[in-house]
Design a protein around this motif. Structure first.
Motif, mmCIF file in Angstrom:
data_model
loop_
_atom_site.group_PDB
_atom_site.id
_atom_site.type_symbol
_atom_site.label_atom_id
_atom_site.label_comp_id
_atom_site.label_asym_id
_atom_site.label_seq_id
_atom_site.Cartn_x
_atom_site.Cartn_y
_atom_site.Cartn_z
ATOM 1 N N HIS A 107 0.646 -1.110 0.082
ATOM 2 C CA HIS A 107 0.123 0.080 0.024
ATOM 3 C C HIS A 107 1.009 1.331 0.072
ATOM 4 O O HIS A 107 0.433 2.239 -0.527
ATOM 5 N N LEU A 108 2.189 1.264 0.848
ATOM 6 C CA LEU A 108 2.740 2.524 0.891
ATOM 7 C C LEU A 108 3.074 3.134 -0.446
ATOM 8 O O LEU A 108 3.390 4.317 -0.481
ATOM 9 N N SER A 109 3.703 2.347 -1.458
ATOM 10 C CA SER A 109 4.176 2.927 -2.659
ATOM 11 C C SER A 109 2.841 3.762 -3.353
ATOM 12 O O SER A 109 3.232 4.699 -4.029
ATOM 13 N N TRP A 110 1.842 3.034 -3.344
ATOM 14 C CA TRP A 110 0.640 3.601 -3.943
ATOM 15 C C TRP A 110 0.175 5.014 -3.099
ATOM 16 O O TRP A 110 -0.117 5.973 -3.651
ATOM 17 N N ILE A 111 0.229 4.899 -1.816
ATOM 18 C CA ILE A 111 -0.222 6.203 -1.055
ATOM 19 C C ILE A 111 0.844 7.322 -1.430
ATOM 20 O O ILE A 111 0.426 8.460 -1.360
ATOM 21 N N GLU A 112 2.166 6.848 -1.585
ATOM 22 C CA GLU A 112 3.041 7.965 -1.839
ATOM 23 C C GLU A 112 2.842 8.589 -3.095
ATOM 24 O O GLU A 112 2.959 9.680 -3.083
ATOM 25 N N LYS A 113 2.532 7.594 -4.155
ATOM 26 C CA LYS A 113 2.293 8.236 -5.449
ATOM 27 C C LYS A 113 0.969 9.167 -5.531
ATOM 28 O O LYS A 113 1.077 10.131 -6.122
ATOM 29 N N HIS A 114 0.093 8.762 -4.661
ATOM 30 C CA HIS A 114 -1.283 9.469 -4.530
ATOM 31 C C HIS A 114 -0.989 10.951 -4.046
ATOM 32 O O HIS A 114 -1.297 12.127 -4.340
ATOM 33 N N TRP A 115 0.002 10.717 -2.894
ATOM 34 C CA TRP A 115 0.342 12.103 -2.283
ATOM 35 C C TRP A 115 1.180 13.201 -3.161
ATOM 36 O O TRP A 115 0.867 14.101 -3.286
ATOM 37 N N ARG A 116 2.053 12.401 -4.008
ATOM 38 C CA ARG A 116 2.687 13.305 -4.754
ATOM 39 C C ARG A 116 1.965 13.743 -5.964
ATOM 40 O O ARG A 116 2.073 14.969 -6.547
ATOM 41 N N GLN A 117 1.060 13.038 -6.517
ATOM 42 C CA GLN A 117 0.168 13.764 -7.673
ATOM 43 C C GLN A 117 -0.703 14.810 -6.829
ATOM 44 O O GLN A 117 -0.980 15.687 -7.858
#
Length: 304
Positions: free
Chosen positions: A291-301
């Motif tokens: 989950h962590l990598s997806w959460i980071e990508k969502h945050w960056r977006q």
């Protein structure tokens, strides 16, 4: 595009089964029926105000039989179904009333847009007068009419909805990469979405990741990434969220800070007590490493 369900001025046909945040239906007898294409940005309204906007991701076409209703005296289609008075119908052109309309069946080509992936609820932020003025032909009475998109975006700007216009413009890029125009297709409702939700319920139980235990009926499978862009379900790429929170998460109004794994709200949401109470809280469900990598990508977006 005008979406008014059964509350229409004239009753020359039975209308269409529109669901504004997911699909819009019409047939070849409607003016401008064949100019609509995949990748088009669309705005839906209900005669009083804007409902929302999106980008068409697919158009399915079929053939069907359509029942047409006509005046018994002049054969005109401009007949009104009266809710209380009798007889049931009144014809506007000839001003006659009658209980039963003439009917005939016509074979029509039908169209249904799918646009749920990028739907933006605009909260009735623009009234009908404003919307009409933004059309290419402001005095047009057609249910589907060309809109001046730049002018529409500026209007959203003026009422504080700048990010909504920007997100729709971004969504157009992927939608226009699809095969354009009309094509034969089955209805697509995010293929596999039901199974994806069932798997999340089995793993996490009926728990909203932001607010905790909730009735399963109000929980949706939220992707931590753009499903529209990737077109597939990743087992570690979803969480269960209450529907309102799901929409806000998709828009980036709510995000998860990848450094603290706490909930982060945009400032405009902090004025609402029911949402403000979530600010800075840890998630109510256990996260897997994936989950962590997806959460980071969502945050960056949405936040960087």
């Amino acid at each position: 595009m005008l979406a008014v369900s059964t509350d229409r001025q004239y009753g020359g046909n039975d209308g269409y089964d529109d669901d504004p945040d997911a699909h819009y239906s019409w047939d070849h007898t409607v003016n401008n029926a064949r100019i609509v294409a995949v990748g088009d940005r669309i705005v839906l309204w209900d005669k009083e105000a804007v409902i929302g906007a999106s980008v068409i991701e697919e158009i399915e076409t079929r053939w069907a039989e359509k029942i047409l209703y006509r005046c018994r005296y002049c054969n005109g289609a401009n007949i009104k179904r009266r809710k209380r008075e009798t007889p049931r119908f009144r014809c506007t052109p000839c001003d006659r009333t009658f209980e039963e309309a003439l009917t005939r069946v016509e074979r029509v080509e039908t169209f249904r847009s799918r646009h749920d992936a990028n739907w933006v609820d605009l909260g009735r932020c623009l009234d009908a007068k404003t919307l009409r003025a933004l059309c290419v032909s402001p005095k047009s009475q057609l249910s589907m009419r060309p809109l001046r998109w730049d002018a529409f975006s500026e209007a959203l700007d003026r009422v504080g909805r700048t990010r909504d216009a920007a997100s729709l413009s971004e969504a157009t890029t992927w939608a226009q990469s699809l095969v354009g125009g009309h094509r034969q297709a089955k209805v697509r409702v995010r293929a596999g979405q039901g199974g994806f939700r069932r798997r999340l319920l089995a793993v996490h139980g009926p728990v909203c990741a932001f607010t905790g235990p909730n009735p399963a009926a109000v929980l949706e499978a939220a992707h931590l990434y753009s499903y529209a862009a990737l077109g597939q379900h990743h087992e570690d790429g979803g969480l269960l969220l209450r529907r309102d929170l799901h929409w806000l998460f998709d828009r980036g109004d709510i995000a998860v800070d990848p450094r603290t794994l706490t909930i982060s709200l945009r400032n405009d949401l902090l004025t609402y007590p029911s949402y403000a109470s979530l600010q800075g809280k840890p998630l109510a469900t256990r996260l897997e490493h994936g989950h962590l990598s997806w959460i980071e990508k969502h945050w960056r977006q949405h936040r960087i």
